[in-house]
Enzyme design. Structure first.
Site, PDB file in Angstrom:
ATOM      1  N   ARG A   1       0.838  -1.194   0.000  1.00 48.45           N
ATOM      2  CA  ARG A   1       0.000   0.000   0.000  1.00 48.45           C
ATOM      3  C   ARG A   1       0.871   1.241   0.000  1.00 48.45           C
ATOM      4  O   ARG A   1       1.773   1.378   0.816  1.00 48.45           O
ATOM      5  CB  ARG A   1      -0.901  -0.014   1.234  1.00 48.45           C
ATOM      6  N   THR A  44      -1.333   7.493  -0.874  1.00 46.66           N
ATOM      7  CA  THR A  44      -2.577   7.360  -1.627  1.00 46.66           C
ATOM      8  C   THR A  44      -3.438   6.200  -1.137  1.00 46.66           C
ATOM      9  O   THR A  44      -4.613   6.113  -1.494  1.00 46.66           O
ATOM     10  CB  THR A  44      -2.274   7.131  -3.115  1.00 46.66           C
ATOM     11  N   ASP A  92       0.281  -3.556  12.742  1.00 44.38           N
ATOM     12  CA  ASP A  92       0.808  -3.952  11.439  1.00 44.38           C
ATOM     13  C   ASP A  92       1.172  -5.427  11.497  1.00 44.38           C
ATOM     14  O   ASP A  92       2.117  -5.830  12.187  1.00 44.38           O
ATOM     15  CB  ASP A  92       2.043  -3.116  11.096  1.00 44.38           C
ATOM     16  N   ASP A 113       4.842  -6.362  10.561  1.00 45.52           N
ATOM     17  CA  ASP A 113       5.812  -6.010  11.596  1.00 45.52           C
ATOM     18  C   ASP A 113       5.716  -6.943  12.796  1.00 45.52           C
ATOM     19  O   ASP A 113       6.730  -7.320  13.387  1.00 45.52           O
ATOM     20  CB  ASP A 113       5.587  -4.567  12.055  1.00 45.52           C
TER      21      ASP A 113
END
Length: 211
Positions: free
Chosen positions: A103, A107, A202, A205
């Site tokens: 991603r 945006t 995340d 992560d």
């Protein structure tokens, strides 16, 4: 689009530990593996089979076996890799492809950076693995990608989904019954950074560390 939320106490239990910020990476990886195996059971409920005759030690009987071509399991890099073993444990004869989508943090659109998929997916049932269905852009791009190569059916397996992301996917695929999304839970919303709330952070992560 068909949506299936796995309503099972073991799914909810493992997901709760995954959400806990104190859960370390080794435990997180193990729980993702276990949780995906439970989700895979639901995701493969409609896998295509055909009659197959076998001889038991007692007599001959007719069972079933999966049809050809074999299913294709596609983890979306990098976080989807943490789901691969849990999925292939239930589908050991499936082939595995890899799709790198990330991603753009400005945006929020999906950008393809790696592709290791067969050119021809005609007749294949493709299982897409991505822990977080957040904005929906990555999953829509992956679905479009495999359908463009001839896939017959697509099942996305995700740990969590946001309502906003589900709407994006539903708007993109419409009433297609050949697209299914299987999740452990649908969370409340996305925050201003397009993270799922309450979520689990995340996933990449927490699986592999910050890179």
């Amino acid at each position: 689009m068909r949506l299936h939320v796995a309503d099972h106490p073991l799914v909810a239990h493992k997901l709760t530990i995954l959400r806990d910020e104190r859960t370390d990476s080794p435990t997180f990886r193990r729980l993702v593996d276990e949780l995906v195996t439970l989700l895979a059971y639901e995701a493969t409920r409609d896998v295509q089979v055909e009659p197959h005759e076998v001889r038991t030690p007692v007599t001959t009987t007719t069972g079933v076996r999966m049809t050809s071509p074999r299913p294709l399991v596609v983890p979306i890099l990098r976080a989807g890799l943490g789901m691969l073993d849990g999925m292939t444990r239930l589908l050991p004869t499936a082939e595995v492809g890899f799709l790198g989508l990330q991603r753009d943090e400005k945006t929020f659109q999906a950008v393809t950076y790696a592709n290791r998929l067969p050119e021809d997916l005609t007749g294949r049932h493709v299982f897409l693995l991505d822990p977080m269905l957040a904005t929906g852009g990555t999953l829509v791009a992956a679905i479009d990608y495999v359908f463009a190569r001839g896939a017959r059916e697509v099942t996305a397996v995700c740990l969590l989904a946001a309502p906003e992301g589900l709407r994006v996917v539903d708007d993109a695929v419409g009433d297609r019954v050949d697209v299914q999304v299987v999740v452990a839970a649908v969370d409340e919303r996305l925050n201003e950074k397009a993270y799922i709330v309450p979520g689990l952070g995340d996933a990449g992560d927490r699986l592999y560390g910050v890179v």
